[in-house]
Design a protein around this motif. Sequence first.
Motif, PDB file in Angstrom:
ATOM      1  N   PHE A   1       0.833  -1.279   0.015  1.00  0.00           N
ATOM      2  CA  PHE A   1       0.043  -0.127  -0.326  1.00  0.00           C
ATOM      3  C   PHE A   1       0.972   1.087  -0.094  1.00  0.00           C
ATOM      4  O   PHE A   1       1.993   1.231   0.243  1.00  0.00           O
ATOM      5  CB  PHE A   1      -0.870  -0.148   0.980  1.00  0.00           C
ATOM      6  CG  PHE A   1      -0.375  -0.001   2.823  1.00  0.00           C
ATOM      7  CD1 PHE A   1      -0.178   1.281   3.167  1.00  0.00           C
ATOM      8  CD2 PHE A   1      -0.505  -0.937   3.392  1.00  0.00           C
ATOM      9  CE1 PHE A   1       0.182   1.368   4.427  1.00  0.00           C
ATOM     10  CE2 PHE A   1       0.245  -0.999   4.612  1.00  0.00           C
ATOM     11  CZ  PHE A   1       0.475   0.267   5.206  1.00  0.00           C
ATOM     12  N   PHE A   2       0.378   2.212  -0.454  1.00  0.00           N
ATOM     13  CA  PHE A   2       0.993   3.463  -0.849  1.00  0.00           C
ATOM     14  C   PHE A   2       0.401   4.875  -0.071  1.00  0.00           C
ATOM     15  O   PHE A   2      -0.931   4.775  -0.227  1.00  0.00           O
ATOM     16  CB  PHE A   2       1.028   3.999  -2.362  1.00  0.00           C
ATOM     17  CG  PHE A   2       2.052   2.906  -2.859  1.00  0.00           C
ATOM     18  CD1 PHE A   2       3.250   3.050  -3.141  1.00  0.00           C
ATOM     19  CD2 PHE A   2       1.503   1.647  -3.550  1.00  0.00           C
ATOM     20  CE1 PHE A   2       4.032   2.179  -3.860  1.00  0.00           C
ATOM     21  CE2 PHE A   2       2.163   0.844  -4.276  1.00  0.00           C
ATOM     22  CZ  PHE A   2       3.369   0.981  -4.333  1.00  0.00           C
ATOM     23  N   GLU A   3       0.859   5.591   0.399  1.00  0.00           N
ATOM     24  CA  GLU A   3       0.226   6.766   1.178  1.00  0.00           C
ATOM     25  C   GLU A   3      -0.107   8.007   0.000  1.00  0.00           C
ATOM     26  O   GLU A   3       0.757   8.967  -0.007  1.00  0.00           O
ATOM     27  CB  GLU A   3       1.130   7.418   2.411  1.00  0.00           C
ATOM     28  CG  GLU A   3       1.333   6.262   3.323  1.00  0.00           C
ATOM     29  CD  GLU A   3      -0.040   6.282   4.401  1.00  0.00           C
ATOM     30  OE1 GLU A   3      -0.854   7.047   4.319  1.00  0.00           O
ATOM     31  OE2 GLU A   3      -0.128   4.976   5.119  1.00  0.00           O
ATOM     32  N   THR A   4      -1.019   7.699  -0.601  1.00  0.00           N
ATOM     33  CA  THR A   4      -1.481   8.750  -1.595  1.00  0.00           C
ATOM     34  C   THR A   4      -2.743   8.850  -1.917  1.00  0.00           C
ATOM     35  O   THR A   4      -3.510   7.931  -1.631  1.00  0.00           O
ATOM     36  CB  THR A   4      -0.646   8.266  -2.852  1.00  0.00           C
ATOM     37  OG1 THR A   4      -0.944   9.297  -4.030  1.00  0.00           O
ATOM     38  CG2 THR A   4      -0.974   6.886  -3.506  1.00  0.00           C
ATOM     39  N   LYS A   5      -3.102   9.893  -2.286  1.00  0.00           N
ATOM     40  CA  LYS A   5      -4.543  10.190  -2.713  1.00  0.00           C
ATOM     41  C   LYS A   5      -4.880  10.128  -3.997  1.00  0.00           C
ATOM     42  O   LYS A   5      -5.939   9.900  -4.534  1.00  0.00           O
ATOM     43  CB  LYS A   5      -5.029  11.786  -2.442  1.00  0.00           C
ATOM     44  CG  LYS A   5      -5.192  12.153  -0.920  1.00  0.00           C
ATOM     45  CD  LYS A   5      -5.767  13.540  -0.680  1.00  0.00           C
ATOM     46  CE  LYS A   5      -5.985  13.499   0.689  1.00  0.00           C
ATOM     47  NZ  LYS A   5      -6.341  15.218   0.866  1.00  0.00           N
ATOM     48  N   ASP A   6      -3.794   9.915  -4.861  1.00  0.00           N
ATOM     49  CA  ASP A   6      -4.163   9.964  -6.358  1.00  0.00           C
ATOM     50  C   ASP A   6      -4.216   8.291  -6.871  1.00  0.00           C
ATOM     51  O   ASP A   6      -3.190   7.860  -7.181  1.00  0.00           O
ATOM     52  CB  ASP A   6      -3.077  10.861  -6.820  1.00  0.00           C
ATOM     53  CG  ASP A   6      -3.131  11.176  -8.228  1.00  0.00           C
ATOM     54  OD1 ASP A   6      -4.327  10.618  -9.018  1.00  0.00           O
ATOM     55  OD2 ASP A   6      -2.618  12.221  -8.878  1.00  0.00           O
ATOM     56  N   GLU A   7      -5.238   7.926  -7.242  1.00  0.00           N
ATOM     57  CA  GLU A   7      -5.388   6.535  -7.598  1.00  0.00           C
ATOM     58  C   GLU A   7      -5.123   6.390  -8.953  1.00  0.00           C
ATOM     59  O   GLU A   7      -4.614   5.487  -9.451  1.00  0.00           O
ATOM     60  CB  GLU A   7      -6.894   6.099  -7.080  1.00  0.00           C
ATOM     61  CG  GLU A   7      -6.864   4.592  -7.396  1.00  0.00           C
ATOM     62  CD  GLU A   7      -8.145   4.121  -7.416  1.00  0.00           C
ATOM     63  OE1 GLU A   7      -9.275   4.917  -7.092  1.00  0.00           O
ATOM     64  OE2 GLU A   7      -8.652   2.772  -7.526  1.00  0.00           O
ATOM     65  N   ALA A   8      -5.538   7.280  -9.551  1.00  0.00           N
ATOM     66  CA  ALA A   8      -5.170   7.708 -11.182  1.00  0.00           C
ATOM     67  C   ALA A   8      -3.608   7.413 -11.663  1.00  0.00           C
ATOM     68  O   ALA A   8      -3.193   6.969 -12.224  1.00  0.00           O
ATOM     69  CB  ALA A   8      -5.709   8.667 -12.081  1.00  0.00           C
ATOM     70  N   GLU A   9      -2.915   8.286 -10.606  1.00  0.00           N
ATOM     71  CA  GLU A   9      -1.669   8.279 -10.896  1.00  0.00           C
ATOM     72  C   GLU A   9      -0.981   6.973 -10.513  1.00  0.00           C
ATOM     73  O   GLU A   9       0.184   6.338 -11.216  1.00  0.00           O
ATOM     74  CB  GLU A   9      -0.903   9.208  -9.838  1.00  0.00           C
ATOM     75  CG  GLU A   9       0.518   9.346  -9.652  1.00  0.00           C
ATOM     76  CD  GLU A   9       1.308   9.612 -11.076  1.00  0.00           C
ATOM     77  OE1 GLU A   9       0.766  10.485 -11.894  1.00  0.00           O
ATOM     78  OE2 GLU A   9       2.617   9.161 -11.090  1.00  0.00           O
ATOM     79  N   LEU A  10      -1.535   6.388  -9.434  1.00  0.00           N
ATOM     80  CA  LEU A  10      -0.934   4.936  -9.157  1.00  0.00           C
ATOM     81  C   LEU A  10      -0.944   4.114 -10.238  1.00  0.00           C
ATOM     82  O   LEU A  10      -0.274   3.135 -10.606  1.00  0.00           O
ATOM     83  CB  LEU A  10      -1.710   4.617  -8.051  1.00  0.00           C
ATOM     84  CG  LEU A  10      -0.887   3.595  -6.900  1.00  0.00           C
ATOM     85  CD1 LEU A  10       0.401   4.110  -6.506  1.00  0.00           C
ATOM     86  CD2 LEU A  10      -2.011   3.462  -5.819  1.00  0.00           C
ATOM     87  N   LEU A  11      -2.139   3.938 -10.710  1.00  0.00           N
ATOM     88  CA  LEU A  11      -2.638   3.258 -11.894  1.00  0.00           C
ATOM     89  C   LEU A  11      -1.907   3.344 -13.063  1.00  0.00           C
ATOM     90  O   LEU A  11      -1.378   2.530 -13.881  1.00  0.00           O
ATOM     91  CB  LEU A  11      -4.043   3.350 -12.349  1.00  0.00           C
ATOM     92  CG  LEU A  11      -4.840   2.136 -13.065  1.00  0.00           C
ATOM     93  CD1 LEU A  11      -4.868   0.847 -12.132  1.00  0.00           C
ATOM     94  CD2 LEU A  11      -6.152   2.437 -13.356  1.00  0.00           C
ATOM     95  N   SER A  12      -1.622   4.734 -13.541  1.00  0.00           N
ATOM     96  CA  SER A  12      -0.852   4.995 -14.738  1.00  0.00           C
ATOM     97  C   SER A  12       0.585   4.661 -14.674  1.00  0.00           C
ATOM     98  O   SER A  12       1.287   4.116 -15.416  1.00  0.00           O
ATOM     99  CB  SER A  12      -1.081   6.388 -15.340  1.00  0.00           C
ATOM    100  OG  SER A  12      -0.272   7.057 -14.418  1.00  0.00           O
ATOM    101  N   ALA A  13       0.962   4.696 -13.292  1.00  0.00           N
ATOM    102  CA  ALA A  13       2.545   4.401 -12.954  1.00  0.00           C
ATOM    103  C   ALA A  13       2.693   2.683 -13.213  1.00  0.00           C
ATOM    104  O   ALA A  13       3.634   2.480 -13.643  1.00  0.00           O
ATOM    105  CB  ALA A  13       2.875   4.802 -11.478  1.00  0.00           C
TER     106      ALA A  13
END
Lengths: 199, 148
Positions: free
Chosen positions: A48-60
């Motif tokens: 898991f990652f401490e981030t709000k940006d799910e779209a960024e996680l997905l594209s990365a």
Amino acid sequence: MTKGRWETMVGGVILAGHLMGCVAQTQPAEFFQLTAESPSHRAMQTRFFETKDEAELLSASAAVLQDLGFQVEESVRDMGFLRATKERSAREHGQDISRFFIFLFSSALVLVQQPPIVIPVDLHQKIAATLITRPLNQEKTRHEVRVMFYRVIWKGNGSVGNQPILPGEQRMEMVRDPVLYQTFFAKLSKAVFLEAFAL
Amino acid sequence: MKPSVAWGEIAGCLLAAMLVMVQGCAAPQPSQDLLAPTEAQMKIRSVQSRSFDLADRQVAMRGVIAALQDLGFIIERANESLGLVTAARFAEPRFYDVVGITVTVRPEAEGRMTIRANAIYNNKPIEDPKVYQNFFATLERSLFLVKE
């Protein structure tokens, strides 16, 4: 007369039972039950990652899969879903060596006028990954990424005696090598500039 | 007297065979209730469906996906607007068999969702209620975790 009829009927029922036994396959209920290994598989496949940006996680994640040579086949942003595949050779030296030795030892079959045994080896494989991102809390400040790798392997041809073994036999398996998952998450962590936490 | 009985039996057999053959030739008439729901269908539907206290379809779908992943399923397709998830897994340790499942999430009423699962084993539908009970037990756990 009556006795004969009874015998026929009983015989028929037994035969029908046997035939049914051949056709009906068991559908074990445990396919939909968690096993003792489920938590460890989950731990291996999830970070898991401490981030709000799910779209960024997905594209990365898509970018990392591309770096690993995968082609993205399907993506659904609303569900945080990605599926990617790559095709590669499945040749392994070990299999070629055992094929050679089995050929060598079975060459004694020539003495009884039988050709040596050639065992089929793995030829080609399709490796696939499915990836899901998911918010872990109500505020959506923490997201988990779960990736699963699996592969389908096609075998080459071989022969036993005068019987050829045709190529194309197929086998499927989940990839459960922790190193592969660690490599993937290390790359993903670098791509999003965030630390990946294990569960 | 005896031969005449035998003749009668032979004639009867021939007639029966004729009837079977004639029936084989005639095009079968579709019955009136061909597409009507049968009792067995209703039963399997009730086994495959369950309703949950959930307001958000996306939460429900993510719970379904997490449950399937925990069970070792590979997610093949997901469609948010239709509430559709398709997944499959190999029937380990038998690597030649495949178990497939389609799950649909539909809003039933305000704050309630109906989740329906159809499972197949090598292209044959699974009708064993135990299988679905196990699936929904895992799903319940997963949805509970999502809510936390």
